[in-house]
Design a protein around this motif. Structure first.
Motif, short mmCIF file in Angstrom:
data_model
loop_
_atom_site.label_atom_id
_atom_site.label_comp_id
_atom_site.label_asym_id
_atom_site.label_seq_id
_atom_site.Cartn_x
_atom_site.Cartn_y
_atom_site.Cartn_z
N SER A 24 1.27 -37.26 -14.84
CA SER A 24 1.25 -35.89 -14.31
C SER A 24 -0.11 -35.53 -13.73
O SER A 24 -0.22 -34.58 -12.95
N LEU A 25 -1.13 -36.30 -14.10
CA LEU A 25 -2.48 -36.08 -13.57
C LEU A 25 -2.81 -37.01 -12.40
O LEU A 25 -3.94 -37.08 -11.97
N GLY A 26 -1.80 -37.73 -11.92
CA GLY A 26 -2.00 -38.55 -10.72
C GLY A 26 -2.01 -40.04 -10.92
O GLY A 26 -2.13 -40.79 -9.94
N ASN A 64 -7.49 -33.89 -26.66
CA ASN A 64 -7.84 -32.49 -26.36
C ASN A 64 -8.14 -32.30 -24.88
O ASN A 64 -7.72 -31.32 -24.27
N SER A 65 -8.87 -33.24 -24.30
CA SER A 65 -9.19 -33.16 -22.88
C SER A 65 -7.94 -33.26 -22.02
O SER A 65 -7.77 -32.50 -21.05
N LEU A 66 -7.05 -34.17 -22.37
CA LEU A 66 -5.78 -34.31 -21.64
C LEU A 66 -4.97 -33.02 -21.71
O LEU A 66 -4.43 -32.56 -20.71
N SER A 67 -4.92 -32.43 -22.89
CA SER A 67 -4.19 -31.19 -23.08
C SER A 67 -4.76 -30.08 -22.20
O SER A 67 -4.03 -29.34 -21.54
N LYS A 68 -6.09 -29.97 -22.15
CA LYS A 68 -6.74 -28.96 -21.32
C LYS A 68 -6.49 -29.25 -19.84
O LYS A 68 -6.28 -28.32 -19.05
N SER A 69 -6.50 -30.51 -19.44
CA SER A 69 -6.26 -30.86 -18.05
C SER A 69 -4.86 -30.47 -17.61
O SER A 69 -4.66 -29.95 -16.51
N ILE A 70 -3.90 -30.69 -18.49
CA ILE A 70 -2.51 -30.32 -18.19
C ILE A 70 -2.39 -28.81 -18.11
O ILE A 70 -1.75 -28.27 -17.20
N ASN A 72 -4.74 -26.63 -17.37
CA ASN A 72 -5.41 -26.19 -16.14
C ASN A 72 -4.57 -26.50 -14.91
O ASN A 72 -4.49 -25.70 -13.99
N LYS A 73 -3.93 -27.68 -14.90
CA LYS A 73 -3.10 -28.06 -13.76
C LYS A 73 -1.91 -27.12 -13.66
O LYS A 73 -1.56 -26.66 -12.59
N THR A 74 -1.28 -26.81 -14.78
CA THR A 74 -0.13 -25.92 -14.80
C THR A 74 -0.53 -24.52 -14.34
O THR A 74 0.16 -23.90 -13.54
N THR A 77 -1.16 -24.64 -10.61
CA THR A 77 0.11 -24.76 -9.89
C THR A 77 0.85 -23.43 -9.88
O THR A 77 1.36 -23.01 -8.86
N ASN A 78 0.87 -22.73 -11.02
CA ASN A 78 1.55 -21.45 -11.09
C ASN A 78 0.88 -20.42 -10.19
O ASN A 78 1.55 -19.63 -9.53
N LYS A 79 -0.44 -20.41 -10.14
CA LYS A 79 -1.17 -19.48 -9.27
C LYS A 79 -0.86 -19.77 -7.80
O LYS A 79 -0.66 -18.85 -7.02
N THR A 80 -0.81 -21.04 -7.47
CA THR A 80 -0.53 -21.43 -6.09
C THR A 80 0.89 -21.05 -5.72
O THR A 80 1.15 -20.54 -4.63
N THR A 81 1.83 -21.26 -6.63
CA THR A 81 3.24 -20.98 -6.37
C THR A 81 3.49 -19.48 -6.22
O THR A 81 4.28 -19.07 -5.39
N THR A 82 2.80 -18.68 -7.01
CA THR A 82 3.07 -17.24 -7.00
C THR A 82 2.25 -16.49 -5.96
O THR A 82 2.45 -15.29 -5.77
N SER A 83 1.33 -17.14 -5.30
CA SER A 83 0.48 -16.46 -4.31
C SER A 83 1.20 -16.27 -3.01
O SER A 83 2.04 -17.00 -2.61
#
Length: 83
Positions: A24-26, A64-70, A72-74, A77-83
């Protein structure tokens, strides 16, 4: 859910979750639950890019870093989708 420390040679559901998360991170890993050379390479790459100890071991700091990355990505993505 608490994940256990996993590394090269590990297998099971935690490895599957790791592979799905990295994808999911590429990254482009087979989600087979086997921590082999491709998963280890992806983990080391992720660790290097995120200022973690590059040891190929997925312990508390990497999880913990992976969790934060996910998260942040979510959020992004949500900000981009709702803008």
């Amino acid at each position: 859910m608490a994940y256990k420390t996993i590394s090269y040679g590990s297998s099971g559901e935690d490895v599957r979750k790791l592979q799905q998360t990295l994808n999911s991170l590429g990254f482009n890993l087979s989600v087979d639950g086997q921590f082999g050379p491709k998963t280890q390479s992806a983990v080391r790459s992720y660790q290097q890019k995120n200022g973690l100890a590059v040891d190929g071991i997925v312990g508390v700091n990497t999880w913990n870093s992976l969790s934060k990355s996910i998260t942040n990505k979510t959020t992004t993505t949500n900000k981009t989708t709702t803008s």
